[in-house]
Scaffold this motif. Structure first.
Motif, PDB file in Angstrom:
ATOM      1  N   GLN A 121       1.402 -48.993 -28.129  1.00 20.70           N
ATOM      2  CA  GLN A 121       2.084 -47.917 -28.869  1.00 20.70           C
ATOM      3  C   GLN A 121       2.580 -46.820 -27.928  1.00 20.70           C
ATOM      4  OE1 GLN A 121      -0.884 -46.630 -31.703  1.00 20.70           O
ATOM      5  NE2 GLN A 121      -1.329 -48.751 -32.271  1.00 20.70           N
ATOM      6  N   MET A 124       0.776 -43.978 -25.183  1.00 15.04           N
ATOM      7  CA  MET A 124      -0.547 -44.421 -24.733  1.00 15.04           C
ATOM      8  C   MET A 124      -0.580 -44.612 -23.216  1.00 15.04           C
ATOM      9  SD  MET A 124      -1.673 -47.516 -27.186  1.00 15.04           S
ATOM     10  CE  MET A 124      -2.594 -47.251 -28.701  1.00 15.04           C
ATOM     11  N   TYR A 250      -2.633 -54.037 -35.475  1.00 15.26           N
ATOM     12  CA  TYR A 250      -3.318 -52.937 -34.790  1.00 15.26           C
ATOM     13  C   TYR A 250      -2.513 -51.629 -34.825  1.00 15.26           C
ATOM     14  CZ  TYR A 250      -6.959 -55.987 -32.786  1.00 15.26           C
ATOM     15  OH  TYR A 250      -8.022 -56.837 -32.605  1.00 15.26           O
ATOM     16  N   ASP A 256      -1.341 -42.430 -41.316  1.00 15.65           N
ATOM     17  CA  ASP A 256      -1.459 -42.376 -39.861  1.00 15.65           C
ATOM     18  C   ASP A 256      -0.157 -42.800 -39.183  1.00 15.65           C
ATOM     19  OD1 ASP A 256      -3.928 -41.335 -39.464  1.00 15.65           O
ATOM     20  OD2 ASP A 256      -4.945 -43.251 -39.020  1.00 15.65           O
ATOM     21  N   LYS A 259       2.249 -39.909 -39.189  1.00 16.55           N
ATOM     22  CA  LYS A 259       1.775 -38.902 -38.219  1.00 16.55           C
ATOM     23  C   LYS A 259       2.079 -39.357 -36.795  1.00 16.55           C
ATOM     24  CE  LYS A 259      -2.375 -37.762 -40.512  1.00 16.55           C
ATOM     25  NZ  LYS A 259      -3.801 -37.933 -40.376  1.00 16.55           N
ATOM     26  N   ALA A 260       1.815 -40.639 -36.568  1.00 12.16           N
ATOM     27  CA  ALA A 260       2.043 -41.179 -35.226  1.00 12.16           C
ATOM     28  C   ALA A 260       3.526 -41.090 -34.873  1.00 12.16           C
ATOM     29  CB  ALA A 260       1.554 -42.622 -35.151  1.00 12.16           C
ATOM     30  N   TYR A 263       4.573 -37.768 -33.782  1.00 10.01           N
ATOM     31  CA  TYR A 263       4.088 -37.517 -32.413  1.00 10.01           C
ATOM     32  C   TYR A 263       4.974 -38.265 -31.398  1.00 10.01           C
ATOM     33  CZ  TYR A 263       0.931 -37.603 -28.377  1.00 10.01           C
ATOM     34  OH  TYR A 263       0.400 -37.479 -27.125  1.00 10.01           O
TER      35      TYR A 263
END
Ligand code: SF4
Lengths: 468, 203
Positions: A121, A124, A250, A256, A259-260, A263
């Motif tokens: 992702q 990371m 995954y 989420d 939200k991700a 970001y």
């Protein structure tokens, strides 16, 4: 106004746990991928020091380098390969790490599996004891290969000791011509900067050509960043990236995910951010590429001829070229399209994904593998294989005379039974053409999947544009 | 890890550029689950004929270089794969120091984890040392004062990261050093998991 930062600097800054006086940082690692070849000694080290794995939940293991690509139901006959794979299973059980073993449908090459599972992702830090970890940079993740001692360090501490790299941007603008793919772009880049051109750098790929690539194409480009000497390649995440990740096992789920994404949208390099080095290429200048020598930088347009060492002034380079020509059994001035091949290898973490399979099928459809040529297709994972079969690609391959095999690294590095015999010449979609890489004395020409398919059906290095 | 302070030895000249890790230790030797025992396979394809006999002309097979502890090589040494088997094979053969104009990043890093000192010097200086190596002269390396000497006339100083120098001089294991910072790592995780909870979601 805060100082404008690059994608690399943003990821770096958000992972520094501690900074020493000399600039060495303890860098937090979000995901750790493990395979059987570079991990046994690391687990052994943990055991000897009575250490645990700090975050088994952030670690995924898969067996890929040694696995047979033929029927696996009877296990592995080579005792050393078998021991290495059994050791991985034992270590994963003992330390509580999830493993996709050889008989798991999700098994495949570690760098195909990570993205496919949604484990890779944006933003990371990702490491693996494998230099092609650079692949995951396609998602805007800082991903790089590490040695076994560092694997042990990450298992024990979930961190690495690192100093920030320099930052390079490679911009490819314009529109690619017919038959020109991500593989040709990255081979042209390496041909331009050289195999040590990126040493000490993290490379960000930018420009309209990169933006227009699919995730598969972006992975091909980032995969081979290491062949240009840079440990990591990066591409800013965008809608193409988010779309690819969404819904994978995954990937962040539900709220989420939103939200991700918000970001991730802030990760792209800021306007005005500066790089230590800039390189630009024009799409229009890139033709389908093949390598003629034993270094990935020995890439040329398929329309070219084998170069003459006499034309170089650098004695070290001249010696290397002469050695390469003799190893490859080629003569200066020979047209690349006149070079006959014996084998074809389609697969690897560079080009073993579903799009690559489709590209091969496009050329293979209605044609036959040339007389005397053995051509194998090794999907990058069990899921790629299943998808290809669902689309009926396997029938096209088999009909054309290709050997359709089980997933793994296979003849990319020939640790299993798939290998070249001395003197055999291979058109390969993998990433390294080093001496002996695909088998002792074997001769490798790197190219795109479509070009490898063209080589298979013509029996020589061929310009795919003449077939489509 | 074994300390590295000073080293004086004959140096084996390997006058080639882009010596890759596939060449240093071919894949058939990566099936081991141990760190030791790889020295006899170092540079295998350059060193042995197909029947396993030695190629007498290859530098490591020449009597004067068999016990060399230093290797002098060309640009971009150690490029290619991340396999730590490459420094393990060098170490097992007895090489504690590699001198070249440039190294591939991962290999360079891996050396330090195994008590091997990689020294990058400008090309003309490496050329001078290559000549000394070919003449069979000893080369002396001092890690504390960061110098390489061959006889009295050739003295070069090299750069090294202070942290790596410190670890190598003292033979320190960096896992232990990092583990002593566990509280900081805990703190980082607590903060990251509140900002990016999806990174910690259990699958
Ligand atoms: S496919 Fe080849 S390059 Fe990729 S991980 Fe496997 S061996 Fe390495």
């Amino acid at each position: 106004m805060p100082q404008p930062r690059t994608l690399f600097q943003k990821i770096w800054d958000s992972h520094v746990v501690h900074k020493n006086d000399d600039g060495t940082c303890v860098l937090y690692i979000d995901r750790h991928l493990v395979h059987e070849v570079t991990s046994p000694q690391a687990f052994e080290g943990l055991r000897m020091a009575s250490r645990k794995v700090r975050r088994p939940d952030a670690t995924l293991a898969v067996a890929d380098h040694n696995v047979p690509t033929s029927d696996r139901s009877k296990g592995i006959s080579d005792p050393e390969s078998r021991l290495q794979i059994e050791t991985l299973t034992k270590n994963c059980n003992e330390f509580g790490i999830t493993l996709f073993d050889m008989n798991d449908k999700r098994q495949g090459i570690v760098h195909v599996v990570g993205p496919e599972q949604g484990l890779t992702q944006p933003g990371m830090t990702i490491v693996c004891g494998d230099s092609h970890t650079s692949t995951h940079g396609a998602f805007g993740a800082l991903a790089f290969g590490i040695g076994t001692s560092e694997v042990e360090h990450v298992l024990a501490t979930q961190t690495l000791l690192q100093k920030p790299a320099k930052n390079m941007r490679i911009t490819v603008d314009g529109t690619l011509g017919a038959g020109v793919t991500a593989k040709d772009v990255v081979l042209a880049i390496i041909g331009t900067i050289g195999t040590a051109g990126g040493t000490g750098y993290v490379v960000e790929f930018a420009g309209s050509v990169i933006r227009d690539l699919s995730m598969e194409g972006r992975m091909t480009v980032c995969n081979m960043t290491i062949e240009g000497g840079a440990r990591a390649g990066l591409i800013a995440p965008d809608e193409t990236t988010f779309e690819y990740i969404k819904g994978r096992p995954y990937a962040p789920q539900g709220d989420d995910f939103e939200k991700a994404v918000s970001y991730w949208k802030n990760l792209a390099s800021d306007d005005g951010a500066t790089y230590d080095k800039e390189v630009t290429l024009k799409a229009a200048d890139i033709a389908p590429q093949v390598t003629w020598g034993t270094s990935p930088e020995d890439a040329l347009p398929i329309t070219a001829s084998v170069p003459d060492p006499a034309n170089t002034n650098d004695p070290a380079r001249k010696a290397a070229m002469e050695r390469a020509l003799s190893y490859m059994g080629l003569a200066a001035g020979q047209k690349l399209t006149d070079v006959k091949i014996d084998k074809v290898f389609i697969g690897s973490c560079t080009n073993g994904r579903i799009e690559d399979m489709r590209a091969v099928a496009t050329i293979a459809k209605g044609r036959k593998v040339a007389e005397g040529v053995y051509a194998m297709i090794v999907p990058g994972s069990g899921l790629v294989k299943a998808q290809a079969e669902q689309e009926g690609l396997d029938k096209i391959f088999i009909e054309a005379g290709f050997d359709w095999r089980e997933p793994g690294c296979s003849m990319c590095l020939a640790m299993n039974a798939d290998r070249l015999e001395p003197g055999e010449r291979c058109a390969a979609t993998s990433n390294r053409n080093f001496e002996g890489r695909q088998g002792k004395g074997g001769r490798t020409h790197l190219m795109s999947p479509a070009m490898a398919a063209a080589a298979a059906v013509t029996g020589r290095l061929a310009d795919v544009r003449e077939l489509s | 890890m074994q300390k590295f302070t000073t080293l004086k030895s004959i140096a084996a000249p390997l006058d080639m550029i882009n010596v890759d890790t596939d060449m240093i230790i071919p894949k058939q030797f990566l099936k081991t689950i141990q760190r030791t025992g790889l020295g006899k396979f170092l540079l295998n394809d350059l060193r042995y004929n197909d029947d396993g006999s030695e190629k007498p002309d290859f530098v490591l097979n020449k009597p004067e270089y068999r016990s060399a502890n230093i290797l002098v090589a060309g640009d971009n040494f150690g490029c290619g794969s991340s396999r730590e088997h490459a420094p393990w094979a060098l170490l097992d053969f007895g090489i504690r120091c590699v001198i070249a104009p440039s190294f591939a990043d991962i290999f360079y890093n891996n050396c330090f984890k195994n008590g091997i000192l990689p020294i990058a010097l400008p090309k003309d200086q490496v050329d001078a040392l290559m000549d000394k190596a070919k003449e069979g002269r000893e080369i002396a390396v001092d890690l504390s004062d960061q110098t390489v000497r061959a006889g009295n006339d050739v003295v070069f100083s090299f750069e090294i990261d202070p942290f790596r120098q410190h670890c190598l001089l003292n033979g320190l294991d960096d896992i232990g050093i990092t583990m002593a910072q566990a509280a900081e790592i805990d703190g980082f995780e607590a903060q990251q998991s509140s900002l990016q909870p999806w990174l910690y979601a259990k699958k």
